[in-house]
Design a protein around this motif. Structure first.
Motif, PDB file in Angstrom:
ATOM      1  N   HIS A 129       0.836  -1.203   0.000  1.00  0.00           N
ATOM      2  CA  HIS A 129       0.000   0.000   0.000  1.00  0.00           C
ATOM      3  C   HIS A 129       0.875   1.260   0.000  1.00  0.00           C
ATOM      4  CE1 HIS A 129      -3.998   1.775   0.835  1.00  0.00           C
ATOM      5  NE2 HIS A 129      -3.304   2.719   1.432  1.00  0.00           N
ATOM      6  N   ALA A 164      -5.327  -1.511  -9.346  1.00  0.00           N
ATOM      7  CA  ALA A 164      -6.365  -0.486  -9.192  1.00  0.00           C
ATOM      8  C   ALA A 164      -5.788   0.886  -8.835  1.00  0.00           C
ATOM      9  CB  ALA A 164      -7.377  -0.922  -8.146  1.00  0.00           C
ATOM     10  N   TRP A 165      -4.516   0.939  -8.464  1.00  0.00           N
ATOM     11  CA  TRP A 165      -3.879   2.236  -8.209  1.00  0.00           C
ATOM     12  C   TRP A 165      -3.550   2.970  -9.502  1.00  0.00           C
ATOM     13  CZ3 TRP A 165      -2.798   4.635  -3.521  1.00  0.00           C
ATOM     14  CH2 TRP A 165      -3.024   3.867  -2.370  1.00  0.00           C
ATOM     15  N   ASP A 168       0.775  11.924  -9.637  1.00  0.00           N
ATOM     16  CA  ASP A 168      -0.157  13.033  -9.410  1.00  0.00           C
ATOM     17  C   ASP A 168       0.555  14.358  -9.151  1.00  0.00           C
ATOM     18  OD1 ASP A 168      -2.266  11.328  -9.726  1.00  0.00           O
ATOM     19  OD2 ASP A 168      -2.604  11.010  -7.585  1.00  0.00           O
ATOM     20  N   ARG A 183       1.683   6.516  -6.941  1.00  0.00           N
ATOM     21  CA  ARG A 183       0.523   7.369  -7.249  1.00  0.00           C
ATOM     22  C   ARG A 183       0.871   8.849  -7.061  1.00  0.00           C
ATOM     23  NH1 ARG A 183      -3.392   6.858 -10.590  1.00  0.00           N
ATOM     24  NH2 ARG A 183      -3.043   9.068 -10.870  1.00  0.00           N
ATOM     25  N   VAL A 187      -5.736  -5.474  -6.630  1.00  0.00           N
ATOM     26  CA  VAL A 187      -5.718  -4.345  -5.691  1.00  0.00           C
ATOM     27  C   VAL A 187      -4.587  -3.383  -6.055  1.00  0.00           C
ATOM     28  CG1 VAL A 187      -5.381  -3.678  -3.271  1.00  0.00           C
ATOM     29  CG2 VAL A 187      -6.787  -5.674  -3.840  1.00  0.00           C
TER      30      VAL A 187
HETATM   31  P1  ADP Z   1      -7.308  10.534  -0.971  1.00  0.00           P
HETATM   32  O1  ADP Z   1      -6.386  11.688  -1.110  1.00  0.00           O
HETATM   33  O2  ADP Z   1      -8.533  10.584  -1.870  1.00  0.00           O
HETATM   34  O3  ADP Z   1      -7.673  10.172   0.446  1.00  0.00           O
HETATM   35  P2  ADP Z   1      -5.023   8.809  -1.464  1.00  0.00           P
HETATM   36  O4  ADP Z   1      -4.124   9.992  -1.347  1.00  0.00           O
HETATM   37  O5  ADP Z   1      -4.886   7.676  -0.507  1.00  0.00           O
HETATM   38  O6  ADP Z   1      -6.592   9.230  -1.518  1.00  0.00           O
HETATM   39  O7  ADP Z   1      -4.918   8.203  -2.921  1.00  0.00           O
HETATM   40  C1  ADP Z   1      -4.688   8.994  -4.063  1.00  0.00           C
HETATM   41  C2  ADP Z   1      -5.204   8.268  -5.288  1.00  0.00           C
HETATM   42  O8  ADP Z   1      -5.025   6.867  -5.159  1.00  0.00           O
HETATM   43  C3  ADP Z   1      -6.696   8.484  -5.497  1.00  0.00           C
HETATM   44  O9  ADP Z   1      -6.886   8.698  -6.900  1.00  0.00           O
HETATM   45  C4  ADP Z   1      -7.353   7.198  -5.063  1.00  0.00           C
HETATM   46  O10 ADP Z   1      -8.473   6.912  -5.890  1.00  0.00           O
HETATM   47  C5  ADP Z   1      -6.266   6.162  -5.285  1.00  0.00           C
HETATM   48  N1  ADP Z   1      -6.333   5.111  -4.261  1.00  0.00           N
HETATM   49  C6  ADP Z   1      -6.278   5.264  -2.935  1.00  0.00           C
HETATM   50  N2  ADP Z   1      -6.361   4.088  -2.294  1.00  0.00           N
HETATM   51  C7  ADP Z   1      -6.453   3.146  -3.242  1.00  0.00           C
HETATM   52  C8  ADP Z   1      -6.586   1.707  -3.234  1.00  0.00           C
HETATM   53  N3  ADP Z   1      -6.591   0.978  -2.123  1.00  0.00           N
HETATM   54  N4  ADP Z   1      -6.664   1.068  -4.413  1.00  0.00           N
HETATM   55  C9  ADP Z   1      -6.641   1.763  -5.541  1.00  0.00           C
HETATM   56  N5  ADP Z   1      -6.530   3.106  -5.631  1.00  0.00           N
HETATM   57  C10 ADP Z   1      -6.462   3.796  -4.493  1.00  0.00           C
END
Ligand code: ADP
Ligand code: ADP
Length: 232
Positions: free
Chosen positions: A178, A206-207, A189, A185, A203
């Motif tokens: 994670h 999906a990121w 971003d 990610r 899982v």
């Molecule tokens: P947020 O800022 O919305 O609380 P995060 O900073 O944890 O979310 O995550 C940033 C990006 O990663 C977002 O686009 C979110 O959709 C994606 N994301 C977060 N957790 C997961 C997960 N467990 N699986 C897939 N994508 C995730």
């Protein structure tokens, strides 16, 4: 703006009299700042695709353009130079050198690219993965998740056009996995990093912004804005 352009990639392996088709006409564009996951059954061509895209291997036909440079016409030497400057790699097994500190491991690609390993650059890369405090630690003194974050810092230190990751969470527990995915990610971003990764795990996939599915060396489908449920 395209970081990686793949056109009709084909690759066969010959084993004695047998021929195995690893890639059977793959065409794919990775826009700059995109995060793509490649999935598919074992033997579907994922590693071959990643290796050809990164200039670690050459396709039999088709073209690869990395940051606008076609790899096809390059000599081995020029290809190595381009790869060292423009591609970053993260592997399942971290591949850190055990006798070197985190900072020394991170500085290696700069040395290989014959750039002066500027301390500030190494420090910035370690800070970007949240490990500024661990610069002098050796891999054995770090957790698996921390080691993989050092490997991400090493991949980033040359500011590559594309970060290639081959099962980056394959050796990690859920929590570390994670963390590493959150890090990738964030790089996409906040820094517009282009990332392409191979994974088996829905899982993890999906990121990404997009999942492409390989089957028998061909693209068999694509999913935008995936979730763990839609990938699986
Ligand atoms: P947020 O800022 O919305 O609380 P995060 O900073 O944890 O979310 O995550 C940033 C990006 O990663 C977002 O686009 C979110 O959709 C994606 N994301 C977060 N957790 C997961 C997960 N467990 N699986 C897939 N994508 C995730
Ligand atoms: P994946 O990463 O999806 O498991 P690979 O790209 O490793 O798939 O392999 C695609 C096909 O090419 C498989 O049938 C595999 O056995 C074959 N292959 C891959 N590398 C080699 C090689 N070096 N020599 C012979 N066959 C290979």
């Amino acid at each position: 703006d395209t970081a990686l352009r793949l056109r009709d990639l084909r690759k066969e392996y010959r084993m004695g009299k047998q021929t195995v088709t690893a890639l059977d006409g793959v065409t794919l564009d990775l826009p700059r700042g995109s995060f793509t996951a490649v999935m598919g059954p074992s033997g579907s061509g994922k590693s071959t695709l990643l290796h050809c895209a990164a200039g670690l291997d050459r396709p039999d036909s088709g073209t690869v353009e990395l940051a606008g440079t076609p790899l096809g016409g390059l000599s081995e030497r020029a290809l190595t130079k381009l790869r060292r400057g423009r591609a970053g790699f993260v592997f399942q097994a971290f591949n850190l050198l055990p006798s070197l500190t985190a900072a020394q491991n991170v500085s290696l690609p700069l040395r290989l690219a014959r750039r002066r390993p500027a301390l500030a650059q190494v420090a910035r890369a370690l800070a970007a993965v949240g490990l500024a405090e661990r610069a002098r630690h050796r891999p054995a003194e770090l957790s698996g998740g921390q080691q993989q974050r050092v490997a991400v810092a090493r991949a980033l230190v040359t500011s590559p056009d594309v970060l290639f990751a081959d099962e980056p969470t394959g050796a990690l527990d859920t929590k570390s996995s994670h963390q590493v995915m959150g890090l990738l990610r964030q790089l996409v971003d906040e820094h517009g990093q282009t990332v392409v990764m191979v994974t088996h795990d829905p899982v993890v996939a999906a990121w990404a912004d997009r999942v492409v599915f390989l089957r028998d060396g061909r693209l068999a489908g694509q999913l935008d804005r995936p979730t763990p449920e839609t990938v699986a």
